[in-house]
Write an enzyme that holds these catalytic residues in place. Structure first.
Site, PDB file in Angstrom:
ATOM      1  N   CYS A  45      29.700  -7.826 -55.194  1.00 35.87           N
ATOM      2  CA  CYS A  45      30.993  -8.504 -55.212  1.00 35.87           C
ATOM      3  C   CYS A  45      31.919  -8.003 -54.095  1.00 35.87           C
ATOM      4  O   CYS A  45      32.701  -8.772 -53.533  1.00 35.87           O
ATOM      5  CB  CYS A  45      31.665  -8.330 -56.569  1.00 35.87           C
ATOM      6  SG  CYS A  45      30.756  -9.102 -57.930  1.00 35.87           S
ATOM      7  N   THR A  46      31.841  -6.727 -53.776  1.00 34.26           N
ATOM      8  CA  THR A  46      32.656  -6.182 -52.687  1.00 34.26           C
ATOM      9  C   THR A  46      32.290  -6.855 -51.368  1.00 34.26           C
ATOM     10  O   THR A  46      33.171  -7.217 -50.573  1.00 34.26           O
ATOM     11  CB  THR A  46      32.468  -4.660 -52.587  1.00 34.26           C
ATOM     12  OG1 THR A  46      32.883  -4.062 -53.828  1.00 34.26           O
ATOM     13  CG2 THR A  46      33.292  -4.075 -51.447  1.00 34.26           C
TER      14      THR A  46
END
Length: 217
Positions: A45-46
């Site tokens: 997700c980062t």
């Protein structure tokens, strides 16, 4: 009932990393991309948030607002944004919705109604919160894509799909597989040959039901 193409998306109030919003009011007259995540401080997700941040000018060019949602709180979001900005080497200009009570995840049918977050939860508890929603200015869902946690989303494809939607909806055409801006489009079967000639000029008939043409400049 699942959220389907051309359904009006749910309206809601929520806190975000940039302050409180009411979703439909926040959308205004813009196209919108809502993309969801199962937890802050997760590796895939980062990288995804960083990819979206790098496309800031591309979203603006297309009159499109972008907003993330993650099932953590605002303070965690703000801390996570520091990591995202560092990884992307640019500012994160879009808000992230705080969805600790899973209201948004459930409204958009990413989690069952009885879902809850246990103490000491892991991303696996909200693993299905991994969807991209492209929403039109009419507040209707135009496209959705759902990914598993271990496969990063391709935001070049999200951008391509947005271009295709804006072209198809704005010009009354369809787009073929792998279409990109500037390439030939498809004349819908509902348009007669006579009307197609009047609207588009020359076109190629591959099959009676498949006619290709260039968009008028």
């Amino acid at each position: 009932m699942s959220l389907r193409i051309n359904d009006v998306v749910p309206d809601f109030e929520a806190d975000t990393s940039q302050g409180p919003i009411r979703f439909h009011e926040w959308i205004g007259d813009s196209w919108t991309i809502l993309f969801s995540h199962p937890k802050d401080f997760t590796p895939v997700c980062t990288t995804e948030f960083s990819a979206v941040a790098k496309l800031n000018e591309a979203w603006k060019k297309r009159d499109t607002k972008v907003i993330g949602v993650s099932v953590d709180g605002v303070e965690d979001h703000k801390k996570w944004i520091n990591d995202i900005s560092s990884y992307a080497s640019c500012e994160v200009g879009f808000p992230i919705i705080a969805d600790e009570d899973l209201k948004v995840a459930k409204l958009f049918d990413m989690l069952p109604a009885e879902a809850y977050l246990p103490d000491g939860r892991t991303p696996a508890d909200s693993a299905t919160v991994r969807t991209v929603f492209i929403i039109g200015p009419d507040k209707k869902l135009k496209l959705s894509m759902t990914y598993p946690m271990n496969v990063g989303r391709n935001f070049a494809e999200v951008l391509r799909a947005l271009d295709a939607l804006q072209t198809a909806n704005g010009k009354g055409v369809a787009t073929p597989a792998d279409w990109n801006v500037g390439e030939d489009v498809i004349i819908p079967p509902t348009v007669s040959n006579e009307d197609a000639k009047a609207k588009f000029g020359e076109y190629e008939t591959v099959f009676p039901y498949l006619r290709r043409t260039k968009l008028p400049k």
